[in-house]
Design a protein around this motif. Sequence first.
Motif, PDB file in Angstrom:
ATOM      1  N   LEU A 135      18.849  12.623   8.733  1.00  0.00           N
ATOM      2  CA  LEU A 135      17.854  13.293   7.582  1.00  0.00           C
ATOM      3  C   LEU A 135      17.672  12.379   6.518  1.00  0.00           C
ATOM      4  N   TYR A 136      16.514  11.841   5.965  1.00  0.00           N
ATOM      5  CA  TYR A 136      16.072  11.058   5.055  1.00  0.00           C
ATOM      6  C   TYR A 136      15.580  11.684   3.998  1.00  0.00           C
ATOM      7  N   ALA A 137      16.125  11.851   2.800  1.00  0.00           N
ATOM      8  CA  ALA A 137      15.435  12.513   1.536  1.00  0.00           C
ATOM      9  C   ALA A 137      15.090  11.681   0.596  1.00  0.00           C
ATOM     10  N   LEU A 138      13.735  11.412   0.417  1.00  0.00           N
ATOM     11  CA  LEU A 138      13.130  10.170  -0.356  1.00  0.00           C
ATOM     12  C   LEU A 138      12.064  10.876  -1.286  1.00  0.00           C
ATOM     13  N   LYS A 139      11.878  10.024  -2.212  1.00  0.00           N
ATOM     14  CA  LYS A 139      10.933  10.256  -3.275  1.00  0.00           C
ATOM     15  C   LYS A 139       9.688   9.512  -2.823  1.00  0.00           C
ATOM     16  N   SER A 140       8.501  10.042  -2.715  1.00  0.00           N
ATOM     17  CA  SER A 140       7.279   9.576  -2.399  1.00  0.00           C
ATOM     18  C   SER A 140       6.377   9.789  -3.955  1.00  0.00           C
ATOM     19  N   ASP A 141       5.779   8.685  -4.218  1.00  0.00           N
ATOM     20  CA  ASP A 141       4.980   8.469  -5.444  1.00  0.00           C
ATOM     21  C   ASP A 141       3.644   9.536  -5.229  1.00  0.00           C
ATOM     22  N   GLU A 142       3.159   9.737  -4.175  1.00  0.00           N
ATOM     23  CA  GLU A 142       1.863  10.489  -4.119  1.00  0.00           C
ATOM     24  C   GLU A 142       2.217  11.987  -3.844  1.00  0.00           C
ATOM     25  N   ALA A 143       3.205  12.129  -3.017  1.00  0.00           N
ATOM     26  CA  ALA A 143       3.416  13.616  -2.513  1.00  0.00           C
ATOM     27  C   ALA A 143       4.758  14.213  -2.938  1.00  0.00           C
ATOM     28  N   GLY A 144       5.644  13.669  -3.801  1.00  0.00           N
ATOM     29  CA  GLY A 144       6.667  14.081  -4.233  1.00  0.00           C
ATOM     30  C   GLY A 144       7.968  13.894  -3.262  1.00  0.00           C
ATOM     31  N   ASN A 145       8.811  14.696  -3.635  1.00  0.00           N
ATOM     32  CA  ASN A 145      10.354  14.666  -2.857  1.00  0.00           C
ATOM     33  C   ASN A 145      10.043  15.126  -1.211  1.00  0.00           C
ATOM     34  N   LEU A 146      10.519  14.464  -0.377  1.00  0.00           N
ATOM     35  CA  LEU A 146      10.197  14.814   0.956  1.00  0.00           C
ATOM     36  C   LEU A 146      11.572  14.630   1.863  1.00  0.00           C
ATOM     37  N   ILE A 147      11.731  15.215   3.116  1.00  0.00           N
ATOM     38  CA  ILE A 147      12.739  15.215   4.112  1.00  0.00           C
ATOM     39  C   ILE A 147      12.178  14.688   5.118  1.00  0.00           C
ATOM     40  N   PHE A 148      12.678  13.536   5.715  1.00  0.00           N
ATOM     41  CA  PHE A 148      12.095  13.033   6.875  1.00  0.00           C
ATOM     42  C   PHE A 148      13.037  13.304   8.169  1.00  0.00           C
ATOM     43  N   VAL A 149      12.938  13.995   9.055  1.00  0.00           N
ATOM     44  CA  VAL A 149      13.718  14.477  10.071  1.00  0.00           C
ATOM     45  C   VAL A 149      13.576  13.273  11.067  1.00  0.00           C
ATOM     46  N   GLU A 171       0.843  -1.254   0.069  1.00  0.00           N
ATOM     47  CA  GLU A 171       0.095   0.119  -0.033  1.00  0.00           C
ATOM     48  C   GLU A 171       0.830   1.102  -0.057  1.00  0.00           C
ATOM     49  N   ILE A 172       0.649   2.143  -0.874  1.00  0.00           N
ATOM     50  CA  ILE A 172       1.459   3.258  -1.105  1.00  0.00           C
ATOM     51  C   ILE A 172       1.002   4.365  -0.047  1.00  0.00           C
ATOM     52  N   ALA A 173       1.714   5.113   0.502  1.00  0.00           N
ATOM     53  CA  ALA A 173       1.584   5.938   1.398  1.00  0.00           C
ATOM     54  C   ALA A 173       0.815   7.182   0.778  1.00  0.00           C
ATOM     55  N   PRO A 174      -0.480   7.314   1.068  1.00  0.00           N
ATOM     56  CA  PRO A 174      -1.319   8.519   0.271  1.00  0.00           C
ATOM     57  C   PRO A 174      -0.733   9.822   0.566  1.00  0.00           C
ATOM     58  N   ALA A 175      -1.128  10.786  -0.417  1.00  0.00           N
ATOM     59  CA  ALA A 175      -0.845  12.076  -0.202  1.00  0.00           C
ATOM     60  C   ALA A 175      -1.244  12.843   0.919  1.00  0.00           C
ATOM     61  N   SER A 176      -2.490  12.436   1.184  1.00  0.00           N
ATOM     62  CA  SER A 176      -3.162  12.990   2.590  1.00  0.00           C
ATOM     63  C   SER A 176      -2.289  12.757   3.749  1.00  0.00           C
ATOM     64  N   LEU A 177      -2.170  11.625   3.594  1.00  0.00           N
ATOM     65  CA  LEU A 177      -1.096  11.078   5.020  1.00  0.00           C
ATOM     66  C   LEU A 177       0.237  12.074   5.279  1.00  0.00           C
ATOM     67  N   LEU A 178       1.028  11.974   4.129  1.00  0.00           N
ATOM     68  CA  LEU A 178       2.381  12.632   4.182  1.00  0.00           C
ATOM     69  C   LEU A 178       1.891  14.133   4.230  1.00  0.00           C
ATOM     70  N   GLU A 179       0.927  14.721   3.516  1.00  0.00           N
ATOM     71  CA  GLU A 179       0.573  16.176   3.951  1.00  0.00           C
ATOM     72  C   GLU A 179       0.398  16.623   5.449  1.00  0.00           C
ATOM     73  N   SER A 180      -0.397  15.685   6.100  1.00  0.00           N
ATOM     74  CA  SER A 180      -0.951  15.875   7.133  1.00  0.00           C
ATOM     75  C   SER A 180       0.473  15.801   8.215  1.00  0.00           C
ATOM     76  N   MET A 181       1.555  14.807   8.092  1.00  0.00           N
ATOM     77  CA  MET A 181       2.758  14.754   8.734  1.00  0.00           C
ATOM     78  C   MET A 181       3.516  16.017   8.652  1.00  0.00           C
ATOM     79  N   SER A 182       3.197  16.850   7.285  1.00  0.00           N
ATOM     80  CA  SER A 182       4.108  17.698   7.082  1.00  0.00           C
ATOM     81  C   SER A 182       3.608  19.154   7.816  1.00  0.00           C
ATOM     82  N   GLU A 183       2.501  18.942   8.237  1.00  0.00           N
ATOM     83  CA  GLU A 183       1.650  20.227   8.672  1.00  0.00           C
ATOM     84  C   GLU A 183       1.271  20.218  10.173  1.00  0.00           C
ATOM     85  N   GLY A 184       1.578  18.795  10.692  1.00  0.00           N
ATOM     86  CA  GLY A 184       1.613  18.659  12.287  1.00  0.00           C
ATOM     87  C   GLY A 184       2.450  17.696  12.947  1.00  0.00           C
TER      88      GLY A 184
END
Length: 431
Positions: free
Chosen positions: A416-430, A292-305
Amino acid sequence: MNEFVTFVTEHAEDEITKLLLNRSRWPEIDVSAAVDCIISRRKLKGKVARWAEDPALICPLPLSAEQCSSDETAAYKAKVAAHIADVSIIGKEAGKDGWRIADLTGGLGVDSWYFSRQAEAVLYNEMQPILARAARHNFEVLEARNVKVSNLAVAPAEVAARAGLPYLSPADLLKDFHPDIIFMDPARRGEGGRKVFLLEDCTPDVLGLLDELWECTGHLLLKLSPMADISKITEQLGNRCREVHVVSSGGECKELLIWIDREWKGSYDLILYESGSIYRCPVTAEQTAVAEIAPASLLESMSEGPTEGWHLFEPGKALMKAGLFNQVSDAFGLYKLGKSTHYYLVSSSISPERQKQLEGLGKLKPIREVLGFNKRSFKDLSARFPHCEITARNLPISSDELRKKLKAGSGDDAHLYALKSDEAGNLIFVC
């Protein structure tokens, strides 16, 4: 022998070049051989403790010391052999309480020594006389009295004929030993010492010997290069492959172990060994699993809160080699970042038991925050984390290039993990 051992012990830390240049000072010692033992002993430090520390043990060839199993991987091989015996030999033969294993490619003898601690009897065979002589001496020192030493070359008849060598079949070598299991670690060096990975290029040629090996035993255990292609190897060996063990230790994939059962017909199980943790999976499970690919909505919520409770899972070397990317996602209920990005999001709802199992298969790191992959984030991270670890995957930038961009030195402020997400583009996980 005592003078030789004393010399090796007394000069264990000396400079090798000086020893060779001053060999005339010790006319009674074969200094070249002693130097080889000293180099070998250094290679064994931190790898095979007893052999590195015991001055009475002889290690004549540095290459053999370099290529031999470590304590951890040799112990695991012995455990796998005992498992084969328990499942398919002792468990099926009434009154049988022991098993016998023939190591046809003995080398330094570390694997045979570990086998001897589990098996009733071990046949160690090595074609190089210098190694066979050393093994005979070493097994006596180690009090491995159930090991028989042999110094013979085994080759398919047609190969021996082409090379002009005397032919010795496995049946000739094993006629008085009757092994329950045959272990082989074919040499992975071709002409000129070049490394080879294809099964047919290794020595001895296991594929050419299979029919003759089956006349001597019902079970083969092969040690192969970690670079070998699992799919190709299992295709070549056919549906007699019962288990494929991917063995990782110290953050490196060390070897593949293949259990081939003469009576087996069907698919095989993949067993991952990652520094003490073991995970078993039928190979068909990966073929049928869907990640199951991580949905954009989940990744966006993680980046906002807040990201409290979420972890990033980085597969270990065994899992990466086995390629169980969909199955691990399916089995543990993980979100995969992308089809080709083998990193996963793990929620706080995972049970402690499953979390512990995941930790054994790779790195599980709490996520502190998620940022966009942009100049604004780079400036922010550079100011907050002057010393950190950096990993970039599936992006048009390497880890080293990203480190330069962030002007960050090594350290443990964060990872710092800089990773490509299929649904939300390139992200950095701290993390």
